[in-house]
Design a protein around this motif. Structure first.
Motif, PDB file in Angstrom:
ATOM      1  N   TYR A  75       0.837  -1.204   0.000  1.00 27.81           N
ATOM      2  CA  TYR A  75       0.000   0.000   0.000  1.00 27.81           C
ATOM      3  C   TYR A  75       0.870   1.250   0.000  1.00 27.81           C
ATOM      4  CZ  TYR A  75      -3.756   3.259   0.836  1.00 27.81           C
ATOM      5  OH  TYR A  75      -4.639   4.310   0.705  1.00 27.81           O
ATOM      6  N   GLY A  76       2.032   1.169   0.625  1.00 28.52           N
ATOM      7  CA  GLY A  76       2.973   2.282   0.587  1.00 28.52           C
ATOM      8  C   GLY A  76       3.369   2.647  -0.832  1.00 28.52           C
ATOM      9  N   GLU A  77       3.525   1.636  -1.683  1.00 25.68           N
ATOM     10  CA  GLU A  77       3.833   1.895  -3.095  1.00 25.68           C
ATOM     11  C   GLU A  77       2.678   2.628  -3.777  1.00 25.68           C
ATOM     12  OE1 GLU A  77       6.738   1.487  -4.810  1.00 25.68           O
ATOM     13  OE2 GLU A  77       7.500   1.083  -2.790  1.00 25.68           O
ATOM     14  N   ALA A  78       1.463   2.247  -3.426  1.00 22.64           N
ATOM     15  CA  ALA A  78       0.290   2.935  -3.980  1.00 22.64           C
ATOM     16  C   ALA A  78       0.271   4.392  -3.533  1.00 22.64           C
ATOM     17  CB  ALA A  78      -0.992   2.216  -3.555  1.00 22.64           C
ATOM     18  N   LEU A  79       0.591   4.634  -2.270  1.00 24.61           N
ATOM     19  CA  LEU A  79       0.611   6.004  -1.761  1.00 24.61           C
ATOM     20  C   LEU A  79       1.677   6.841  -2.455  1.00 24.61           C
ATOM     21  CD1 LEU A  79       0.046   5.453   2.057  1.00 24.61           C
ATOM     22  CD2 LEU A  79      -1.562   6.416   0.396  1.00 24.61           C
ATOM     23  N   LYS A  80       2.817   6.229  -2.745  1.00 19.88           N
ATOM     24  CA  LYS A  80       3.863   6.950  -3.485  1.00 19.88           C
ATOM     25  C   LYS A  80       3.354   7.369  -4.855  1.00 19.88           C
ATOM     26  CE  LYS A  80       7.903   4.640  -1.605  1.00 19.88           C
ATOM     27  NZ  LYS A  80       9.045   3.783  -1.927  1.00 19.88           N
ATOM     28  N   ALA A  81       2.644   6.465  -5.522  1.00 19.07           N
ATOM     29  CA  ALA A  81       2.099   6.773  -6.849  1.00 19.07           C
ATOM     30  C   ALA A  81       1.062   7.893  -6.760  1.00 19.07           C
ATOM     31  CB  ALA A  81       1.472   5.525  -7.474  1.00 19.07           C
ATOM     32  N   LEU A  82       0.308   7.924  -5.682  1.00 19.04           N
ATOM     33  CA  LEU A  82      -0.736   8.940  -5.512  1.00 19.04           C
ATOM     34  C   LEU A  82      -0.143  10.316  -5.226  1.00 19.04           C
ATOM     35  CD1 LEU A  82      -3.733   9.636  -5.302  1.00 19.04           C
ATOM     36  CD2 LEU A  82      -3.617   8.971  -2.885  1.00 19.04           C
ATOM     37  N   GLY A  83       0.858  10.364  -4.382  1.00 15.53           N
ATOM     38  CA  GLY A  83       1.471  11.649  -4.043  1.00 15.53           C
ATOM     39  C   GLY A  83       0.443  12.658  -3.584  1.00 15.53           C
ATOM     40  N   ASP A  84       0.453  13.824  -4.226  1.00 14.59           N
ATOM     41  CA  ASP A  84      -0.478  14.888  -3.867  1.00 14.59           C
ATOM     42  C   ASP A  84      -1.657  14.966  -4.845  1.00 14.59           C
ATOM     43  OD1 ASP A  84       0.784  15.806  -6.133  1.00 14.59           O
ATOM     44  OD2 ASP A  84       1.394  17.726  -5.281  1.00 14.59           O
ATOM     45  N   GLY A  85      -1.993  13.833  -5.442  1.00 17.59           N
ATOM     46  CA  GLY A  85      -3.020  13.810  -6.478  1.00 17.59           C
ATOM     47  C   GLY A  85      -4.449  13.961  -5.998  1.00 17.59           C
ATOM     48  N   VAL A  86      -4.675  13.805  -4.692  1.00 18.08           N
ATOM     49  CA  VAL A  86      -6.037  13.927  -4.167  1.00 18.08           C
ATOM     50  C   VAL A  86      -6.039  14.665  -2.841  1.00 18.08           C
ATOM     51  CG1 VAL A  86      -6.785  11.757  -5.248  1.00 18.08           C
ATOM     52  CG2 VAL A  86      -6.045  11.748  -2.863  1.00 18.08           C
ATOM     53  N   ASP A  87      -7.213  15.106  -2.455  1.00 18.81           N
ATOM     54  CA  ASP A  87      -7.482  15.642  -1.123  1.00 18.81           C
ATOM     55  C   ASP A  87      -8.565  14.732  -0.563  1.00 18.81           C
ATOM     56  OD1 ASP A  87      -7.829  17.167   1.148  1.00 18.81           O
ATOM     57  OD2 ASP A  87      -8.926  18.763   0.130  1.00 18.81           O
ATOM     58  N   ARG A  88      -8.221  13.963   0.474  1.00 22.64           N
ATOM     59  CA  ARG A  88      -9.186  12.984   0.998  1.00 22.64           C
ATOM     60  C   ARG A  88      -9.048  12.809   2.491  1.00 22.64           C
ATOM     61  NH1 ARG A  88      -6.753   7.075  -0.695  1.00 22.64           N
ATOM     62  NH2 ARG A  88      -4.716   7.401   0.255  1.00 22.64           N
ATOM     63  N   ASP A  89      -9.971  12.057   3.031  1.00 22.43           N
ATOM     64  CA  ASP A  89     -10.041  11.754   4.449  1.00 22.43           C
ATOM     65  C   ASP A  89     -10.224  10.245   4.560  1.00 22.43           C
ATOM     66  OD1 ASP A  89     -11.276  11.159   6.994  1.00 22.43           O
ATOM     67  OD2 ASP A  89     -11.914  13.218   7.147  1.00 22.43           O
ATOM     68  N   ILE A  90      -9.357   9.569   5.319  1.00 27.11           N
ATOM     69  CA  ILE A  90      -9.499   8.131   5.550  1.00 27.11           C
ATOM     70  C   ILE A  90      -9.712   7.916   7.048  1.00 27.11           C
ATOM     71  CG2 ILE A  90      -8.368   5.869   5.515  1.00 27.11           C
ATOM     72  CD1 ILE A  90      -6.843   6.761   3.064  1.00 27.11           C
ATOM     73  N   ARG A  91     -10.714   7.110   7.368  1.00 28.79           N
ATOM     74  CA  ARG A  91     -11.004   6.761   8.765  1.00 28.79           C
ATOM     75  C   ARG A  91     -11.172   5.257   8.873  1.00 28.79           C
ATOM     76  NH1 ARG A  91     -14.436  11.644  11.045  1.00 28.79           N
ATOM     77  NH2 ARG A  91     -13.695  13.223   9.580  1.00 28.79           N
ATOM     78  N   LEU A  92     -10.643   4.690   9.943  1.00 34.16           N
ATOM     79  CA  LEU A  92     -10.866   3.284  10.251  1.00 34.16           C
ATOM     80  C   LEU A  92     -11.846   3.245  11.413  1.00 34.16           C
ATOM     81  CD1 LEU A  92      -7.204   1.943  10.081  1.00 34.16           C
ATOM     82  CD2 LEU A  92      -8.915   2.075   8.266  1.00 34.16           C
ATOM     83  N   VAL A  93     -12.964   2.561  11.212  1.00 27.77           N
ATOM     84  CA  VAL A  93     -14.035   2.538  12.199  1.00 27.77           C
ATOM     85  C   VAL A  93     -14.312   1.087  12.581  1.00 27.77           C
ATOM     86  CG1 VAL A  93     -16.437   3.166  12.632  1.00 27.77           C
ATOM     87  CG2 VAL A  93     -15.045   4.565  11.109  1.00 27.77           C
ATOM     88  N   GLU A  94     -14.401   0.838  13.884  1.00 26.04           N
ATOM     89  CA  GLU A  94     -14.729  -0.493  14.361  1.00 26.04           C
ATOM     90  C   GLU A  94     -16.220  -0.743  14.222  1.00 26.04           C
ATOM     91  OE1 GLU A  94     -13.076  -3.226  17.894  1.00 26.04           O
ATOM     92  OE2 GLU A  94     -13.918  -1.321  18.532  1.00 26.04           O
ATOM     93  N   GLY A  95     -16.570  -1.936  13.735  1.00 27.11           N
ATOM     94  CA  GLY A  95     -17.975  -2.297  13.586  1.00 27.11           C
ATOM     95  C   GLY A  95     -18.649  -2.550  14.921  1.00 27.11           C
ATOM     96  N   VAL A  96     -19.961  -2.576  14.907  1.00 31.61           N
ATOM     97  CA  VAL A  96     -20.728  -2.817  16.139  1.00 31.61           C
ATOM     98  C   VAL A  96     -21.147  -4.268  16.216  1.00 31.61           C
ATOM     99  CG1 VAL A  96     -21.531  -0.476  16.356  1.00 31.61           C
ATOM    100  CG2 VAL A  96     -22.866  -2.076  15.023  1.00 31.61           C
TER     101      VAL A  96
END
Length: 96
Positions: A75-96
């Motif tokens: 996934y780090g390789e994917a992030l390198k490819a993305l660079g500054d190409g987007v403005d986004r928000d990622i959240r990890l949420v635990e299920g109920v």
């Protein structure tokens, strides 16, 4: 153990080529780490001042698995490819 959900919301895609390069690497990397894509695309409807940008929802068996997926070399390789190409928000949420 509760499932975990990776929720990514995109406010803007600045560079479609970087985003395409990211997507080509990110999908397989996250699936290999145990992620299951439940939804991805533009919202059918938005409420409460939400933006209508792309949304991605991925299910993992645990928060630890989702964190490991994000922190993986693949996934780090994917992030390198993305660079500054987007403005986004990622959240990890635990299920109920």
């Amino acid at each position: 153990m509760a499932k975990a959900y990776w929720v990514a919301t995109y406010r803007a895609i600045h560079d479609p080529e970087k985003f395409a390069a990211y997507a080509k690497l990110a999908g397989p990397a996250l699936q290999a780490a145990g992620g299951r894509f439940l939804a991805r695309g533009n919202p059918a409807q938005v409420y409460d001042n939400a933006t209508s940008g792309r949304v991605v929802l991925i299910e993992f068996d645990s928060v630890a698995q989702a964190i490991a997926a994000h922190d993986s070399a693949a996934y780090g390789e994917a992030l390198k490819a993305l660079g500054d190409g987007v403005d986004r928000d990622i959240r990890l949420v635990e299920g109920v």
